[in-house]
Write a protein that holds these residues in place. Structure first.
Motif, PDB file in Angstrom:
ATOM      1  N   THR A 403       0.830  -1.194   0.000  1.00 29.44           N
ATOM      2  CA  THR A 403       0.000   0.000   0.000  1.00 29.44           C
ATOM      3  C   THR A 403       0.875   1.259   0.000  1.00 29.44           C
ATOM      4  O   THR A 403       2.098   1.193   0.136  1.00 29.44           O
ATOM      5  N   ALA A 404       0.208   2.396  -0.100  1.00 28.44           N
ATOM      6  CA  ALA A 404       0.918   3.679  -0.120  1.00 28.44           C
ATOM      7  C   ALA A 404       1.746   3.908   1.134  1.00 28.44           C
ATOM      8  O   ALA A 404       2.699   4.695   1.122  1.00 28.44           O
ATOM      9  N   THR A 405       1.410   3.237   2.220  1.00 26.84           N
ATOM     10  CA  THR A 405       2.189   3.365   3.453  1.00 26.84           C
ATOM     11  C   THR A 405       3.174   2.214   3.630  1.00 26.84           C
ATOM     12  O   THR A 405       3.784   2.079   4.690  1.00 26.84           O
ATOM     13  N   GLY A 406       3.296   1.370   2.617  1.00 31.56           N
ATOM     14  CA  GLY A 406       4.287   0.297   2.642  1.00 31.56           C
ATOM     15  C   GLY A 406       3.807  -1.015   3.219  1.00 31.56           C
ATOM     16  O   GLY A 406       4.576  -1.973   3.324  1.00 31.56           O
ATOM     17  N   ARG A 407       2.533  -1.110   3.606  1.00 31.55           N
ATOM     18  CA  ARG A 407       2.041  -2.342   4.219  1.00 31.55           C
ATOM     19  C   ARG A 407       1.830  -3.422   3.151  1.00 31.55           C
ATOM     20  O   ARG A 407       1.391  -3.133   2.040  1.00 31.55           O
ATOM     21  N   LEU A 408       2.107  -4.651   3.515  1.00 27.48           N
ATOM     22  CA  LEU A 408       2.004  -5.769   2.588  1.00 27.48           C
ATOM     23  C   LEU A 408       0.538  -6.126   2.356  1.00 27.48           C
ATOM     24  O   LEU A 408      -0.209  -6.380   3.295  1.00 27.48           O
ATOM     25  N   TYR A 409       0.146  -6.163   1.073  1.00 27.35           N
ATOM     26  CA  TYR A 409      -1.241  -6.476   0.742  1.00 27.35           C
ATOM     27  C   TYR A 409      -1.397  -7.814   0.032  1.00 27.35           C
ATOM     28  O   TYR A 409      -2.382  -8.520   0.212  1.00 27.35           O
ATOM     29  N   ASP A 410      -0.437  -8.167  -0.797  1.00 35.88           N
ATOM     30  CA  ASP A 410      -0.497  -9.429  -1.534  1.00 35.88           C
ATOM     31  C   ASP A 410       0.927  -9.917  -1.728  1.00 35.88           C
ATOM     32  O   ASP A 410       1.849  -9.106  -1.896  1.00 35.88           O
ATOM     33  N   ALA A 411       1.127 -11.233  -1.707  1.00 35.93           N
ATOM     34  CA  ALA A 411       2.469 -11.780  -1.895  1.00 35.93           C
ATOM     35  C   ALA A 411       2.379 -13.234  -2.339  1.00 35.93           C
ATOM     36  O   ALA A 411       1.561 -14.000  -1.824  1.00 35.93           O
ATOM     37  N   PHE A 412       3.225 -13.568  -3.291  1.00 42.07           N
ATOM     38  CA  PHE A 412       3.348 -14.956  -3.717  1.00 42.07           C
ATOM     39  C   PHE A 412       4.698 -15.142  -4.392  1.00 42.07           C
ATOM     40  O   PHE A 412       5.358 -14.173  -4.789  1.00 42.07           O
ATOM     41  N   ASP A 413       5.110 -16.379  -4.518  1.00 47.52           N
ATOM     42  CA  ASP A 413       6.283 -16.757  -5.301  1.00 47.52           C
ATOM     43  C   ASP A 413       5.833 -17.568  -6.500  1.00 47.52           C
ATOM     44  O   ASP A 413       4.875 -18.356  -6.404  1.00 47.52           O
TER      45      ASP A 413
END
Length: 452
Positions: A403-413
């Motif tokens: 997000t705009a504040t750097g928080r993780l929203y989605d992640a995958f490998d």
């Protein structure tokens, strides 16, 4: 009594100021009648873009006033001393463009013959002056790790609200070398096109000269000629061909808006969804895309486009993309399809690990998700400015949306298992909760949007 009246007056003023602050913000910060982005003899709007082979070259574009008609670019291997040696000089070509800010000359220089994985210092010429020296590193070997940034639509209120996302992205990935933009960099069509492009460059600050930039054209990079008449048609805006110095290897029917390039172990192919949907080039782009992907010698492939193949916004369905281009993407086993246009976030759920279809948004304009998207995509988001960091390291690709504040929203490998193919590994740890829009309408009273 005097104290009570003063307190009431202060409360009234505070309420009035709060109401003023909630009024809709204009698309640019430039007041009417103010010349903020007038061209001058000092080079501005400087941006580097990758050559077809990003390990041996790049191209640069910049702007000056009309006094500069035959400028040069200087380049030298970067060093720690201010005396970096005698630079190589490269002649630029120039094209005029007249806008609401007056007439300008836009310049392009193509740099070749560079050494891979080498930090170069370069600057561009103006009227009896030069820009600052900028640092750009060429692409390394295919086996070297690579970090790139992906941004959805920036489009509106760029200085006001895109700036913070770009800064956060560069803090999150200071090692990034490449930035992909999924179209609609500006809004256009309101008589402020040049101000909007000026704001796009101001919002991106040092990114366009520290990284190489590869944008896809969006529908807002076009305009409607002969609008509301039988002759109405889409026409590419005058800024696009001169603002970026892109590879000239696109399909003949959309030469200025399609291209491909290799960056380490990744082939990136940029298609033009607007041309495909509105100008009848979908079939030609599909044949060209097939050739570009068939000749890919690398482990990874990305297709960058503006309009989504599977739209997360209500009422949009880009049938021609699925009819002509989607079969090629599946046939050639593309890894990632990075998209914009719909001003929400959504990752398509699919039985196969690849291709992964993602829609994202960076800028201020925020739409609402369709019910179909809530069923077929995960995660999804409304009312959220985002950027994406992609890290390639041998057989593993790590994708993160923040997000705009750097928080993780989605992640995958994505993990390449060789003969076993590629597998998708979800990473749920550390993600924030899915975000939805809680406003009934925008400040302008539109219920079909969350913010504008």
């Amino acid at each position: 009594m005097r104290w009570v009246l003063s307190a009431l007056l202060l409360g009234f003023c505070a309420t009035t100021l709060a109401q003023e602050a909630r009024r809709p913000e204009p698309n640019t910060r430039v007041p009417k009648g103010v010349a903020r982005y007038t061209p001058s003899g000092f080079p501005d709007r400087i941006v580097a873009s990758p050559a077809q082979d990003a390990s041996t070259g790049f191209s640069a574009a910049w702007r000056t006033d009309t006094r500069v008609s035959a400028p040069q670019l200087e380049i030298v291997v970067a060093g720690d001393s201010p005396d970096m040696g005698e630079p190589r000089r490269i002649e630029a070509t120039s094209r005029p463009l007249k806008t609401e800010n007056g007439e300008a000359h836009h310049h392009r220089a193509d740099v070749d013959g560079l050494q891979p994985d080498t930090l170069y210092a370069w600057r561009v010429q103006g009227d009896r002056t030069w820009s600052a020296w900028h640092h750009t590193r060429t692409a390394a070997a295919a086996t070297a790790p690579l970090t790139l940034l992906y941004f959805g639509d920036t489009q509106n209120k760029n200085v006001s609200l895109t700036t913070r996302v770009v800064r956060e992205a560069m803090r999150a990935a200071p090692e990034a070398r490449l930035a992909l933009f999924a179209g609609d960099l500006v809004s256009g069509g309101d008589g402020e096109d040049d101000n909007e492009w000026g704001e796009w460059f101001e919002a991106n600050e040092v990114l366009p000269t520290s990284l190489v930039v590869a944008p896809a054209p969006g529908n807002h990079e076009y305009f409607e000629e002969f609008e509301d008449t039988p002759q109405e048609r889409r026409v590419l805006g005058a800024h696009w061909p001169v603002t970026f110095a892109l590879p000239g290897n696109g399909v003949a029917q959309a030469r200025r808006t399609t291209y491909w390039f290799d960056y380490q172990d990744v082939r990136v192919v940029v298609i033009d969804g607007t041309s495909a949907l509105d100008l009848g080039t979908a079939k030609a782009q599909a044949a060209w895309l097939d050739q570009a992907l068939a000749s890919n010698p690398h482990r990874w492939s990305i297709v960058l486009t503006h309009q989504p193949f599977f739209s997360p916004r209500e009422g949009r369905d880009n049938v021609l993309l699925r009819q002509h281009l989607l079969p090629v993407i599946r046939k050639r086993k593309v890894d990632l399809v990075l998209q914009g246009h719909d001003h929400v976030y959504g990752r398509l759920k699919h039985e196969a690990p690849t291709p992964v279809f993602v829609v994202s948004v960076t800028g201020a304009k925020q739409y609402r998700l369709s019910e179909e998207a809530r069923k077929t995509m995960r995660p999804v988001a409304e009312d959220t400015q985002l950027f994406q960091v992609l890290r390639f390291d041998g057989p593993r690709l790590r994708y993160e949306a923040r997000t705009a504040t750097g928080r993780l929203y989605d992640a995958f490998d994505l993990v390449d298992g060789g003969a076993a193919g590629k597998q998708l590994v979800e990473h749920a740890e550390g993600r924030i909760e899915e975000r939805t829009c809680t406003r009934a309408e925008t400040l302008k009273g539109r219920a079909d949007r969350c913010w504008e």
